[in-house]
Design a protein around this motif. Structure first.
Motif, PDB file in Angstrom:
ATOM      1  N   THR A  11       0.835  -1.205   0.000  1.00 14.22           N
ATOM      2  CA  THR A  11       0.000   0.000   0.000  1.00 14.22           C
ATOM      3  C   THR A  11       0.864   1.247   0.000  1.00 14.22           C
ATOM      4  O   THR A  11       0.634   2.191  -0.760  1.00 14.22           O
ATOM      5  N   TRP A  12       1.884   1.260   0.855  1.00 18.66           N
ATOM      6  CA  TRP A  12       2.783   2.413   0.931  1.00 18.66           C
ATOM      7  C   TRP A  12       3.544   2.597  -0.385  1.00 18.66           C
ATOM      8  O   TRP A  12       3.671   3.718  -0.883  1.00 18.66           O
ATOM      9  N   ILE A  13       4.066   1.492  -0.932  1.00 15.86           N
ATOM     10  CA  ILE A  13       4.851   1.578  -2.169  1.00 15.86           C
ATOM     11  C   ILE A  13       4.004   2.096  -3.329  1.00 15.86           C
ATOM     12  O   ILE A  13       4.448   2.940  -4.112  1.00 15.86           O
ATOM     13  N   LYS A  14       2.789   1.595  -3.437  1.00 19.09           N
ATOM     14  CA  LYS A  14       1.920   1.963  -4.549  1.00 19.09           C
ATOM     15  C   LYS A  14       1.542   3.441  -4.521  1.00 19.09           C
ATOM     16  O   LYS A  14       1.501   4.099  -5.564  1.00 19.09           O
ATOM     17  N   HIS A  15       1.263   3.966  -3.343  1.00 19.98           N
ATOM     18  CA  HIS A  15       0.738   5.324  -3.259  1.00 19.98           C
ATOM     19  C   HIS A  15       1.770   6.371  -2.837  1.00 19.98           C
ATOM     20  O   HIS A  15       1.528   7.579  -3.005  1.00 19.98           O
ATOM     21  N   ASN A  70      10.447   4.935  -1.318  1.00 17.50           N
ATOM     22  CA  ASN A  70      11.051   5.644  -0.182  1.00 17.50           C
ATOM     23  C   ASN A  70      10.060   5.871   0.951  1.00 17.50           C
ATOM     24  O   ASN A  70      10.266   6.722   1.821  1.00 17.50           O
ATOM     25  N   TYR A  71       8.972   5.096   0.977  1.00 15.30           N
ATOM     26  CA  TYR A  71       7.935   5.283   2.007  1.00 15.30           C
ATOM     27  C   TYR A  71       8.494   5.154   3.418  1.00 15.30           C
ATOM     28  O   TYR A  71       7.999   5.782   4.359  1.00 15.30           O
ATOM     29  N   GLN A 108      -3.855  15.056  -2.524  1.00 12.79           N
ATOM     30  CA  GLN A 108      -3.521  14.439  -3.804  1.00 12.79           C
ATOM     31  C   GLN A 108      -2.454  13.389  -3.545  1.00 12.79           C
ATOM     32  O   GLN A 108      -1.431  13.676  -2.923  1.00 12.79           O
ATOM     33  N   ILE A 109      -2.713  12.171  -4.001  1.00 11.22           N
ATOM     34  CA  ILE A 109      -1.774  11.070  -3.782  1.00 11.22           C
ATOM     35  C   ILE A 109      -1.768  10.173  -5.013  1.00 11.22           C
ATOM     36  O   ILE A 109      -2.788  10.034  -5.691  1.00 11.22           O
ATOM     37  N   LYS A 110      -0.654   9.587  -5.303  1.00  7.55           N
ATOM     38  CA  LYS A 110      -0.525   8.725  -6.478  1.00  7.55           C
ATOM     39  C   LYS A 110      -1.511   7.561  -6.427  1.00  7.55           C
ATOM     40  O   LYS A 110      -1.711   6.951  -5.380  1.00  7.55           O
ATOM     41  N   LEU A 129      -8.158   3.368  -4.872  1.00  7.59           N
ATOM     42  CA  LEU A 129      -8.711   3.095  -3.543  1.00  7.59           C
ATOM     43  C   LEU A 129     -10.227   3.255  -3.512  1.00  7.59           C
ATOM     44  O   LEU A 129     -10.861   3.035  -2.491  1.00  7.59           O
ATOM     45  N   LYS A 130     -10.803   3.628  -4.657  1.00  7.75           N
ATOM     46  CA  LYS A 130     -12.232   3.870  -4.730  1.00  7.75           C
ATOM     47  C   LYS A 130     -12.919   2.718  -5.451  1.00  7.75           C
ATOM     48  O   LYS A 130     -12.361   2.126  -6.366  1.00  7.75           O
TER      49      LYS A 130
END
Length: 249
Positions: A72-76, A80-81, A125-127, A132-133
């Motif tokens: 989840t962190w890597i995708k969005h 470098n999360y 705004q996030i990648k 997520l919708k």
């Protein structure tokens, strides 16, 4: 403040107990091309995952640590999360528990002095925000016959005064003298935790609605030949707290 969520945006819940100016200053010093949206996404996911509805008991359950997969962190955020997570750990805002058995993910939670905070909603705004919708229908019957109604629920067409909504929800759950929650040995009493969980879930449902995370049904869990409608169309607006409904349009 009235807010609308557009494409490639996401509404998140954030605690009032954090010093966001301090986070931004430290972030700009320590992380190359620092993006405050990434910090707010992390915090927002921790809050979002901290409360769940338990169907068997029809109650809300609060988890001190939210189990969130690194994918989840890597995708969005990006690879470098960990820099962003570490920043929040270094600032003593969150901690990270070891891998949860069976989940293969870390658990993230706020340090005790910051838990059970009042929250506010903000659009970021996030990648890959739109990933997520989701819109779901429990049966093909609903999908086929309720399509005109379902098509009406375009999340970009709704707006809500999030500050007014939070204030009304807070006042509805926390009557005189019930906030701050009474804490004993680092833990809230049972009644206080239950009340906070309901407050948090009401705000989470608002965020789900504004982000276009919808579910439609006719009130039956049965599918196929055994499907029977109860005669009422259940839509995402119906699940919102009444204090939130009157703040939106």
């Amino acid at each position: 403040m009235r807010q609308t969520v557009n494409k490639n945006e996401l509404m998140v819940l954030l605690p009032l107990s954090l010093n966001y100016s301090r986070i931004e200053i430290e972030g700009n010093e320590k992380i190359k091309n620092f993006d405050m949206n990434c910090i707010k996404f992390i915090i927002g996911r921790i809050i979002y995952s901290s409360v769940v509805f338990v169907k068997t008991t029809e109650t809300e359950k609060y988890n001190h640590h939210s189990v969130i997969n690194s994918d989840t962190w890597i995708k969005h955020i990006g690879k470098n999360y960990l820099e962003y997570v570490q920043l929040l750990i270094d600032l003593k805002y969150i901690n990270r528990k070891p891998y949860v058995v069976g989940e293969e993910s870390f658990g993230y939670g706020f340090l005790k002095p910051l838990r059970f905070s009042r929250i506010f909603a903000e659009v970021i705004q996030i990648k890959s925000a739109d990933d997520l919708k989701s819109t779901t229908t429990k049966t093909s019957y609903v999908k086929k016959y309720e399509k005109p109604l379902i098509d009406f629920f375009d999340y970009t067409k709704f707006s809500i005064d999030t500050e007014l909504a939070e204030n009304d929800v807070f006042e509805a759950y926390f009557m005189e003298g019930k906030y701050p929650i009474k804490i004993s040995h680092g833990e809230p009493d049972k009644e206080g935790l239950a009340t906070y969980s309901y407050y948090l879930m009401a705000m989470k449902n608002m965020v789900k609605f504004m982000n276009g995370i919808y579910s439609f049904s006719r009130g039956s869990d049965k599918v196929g030949k055994g499907y029977k409608t109860v005669g009422r169309f259940y839509n995402p607006f119906a699940s919102l707290n009444k204090e939130i409904k009157k703040s939106g349009n």
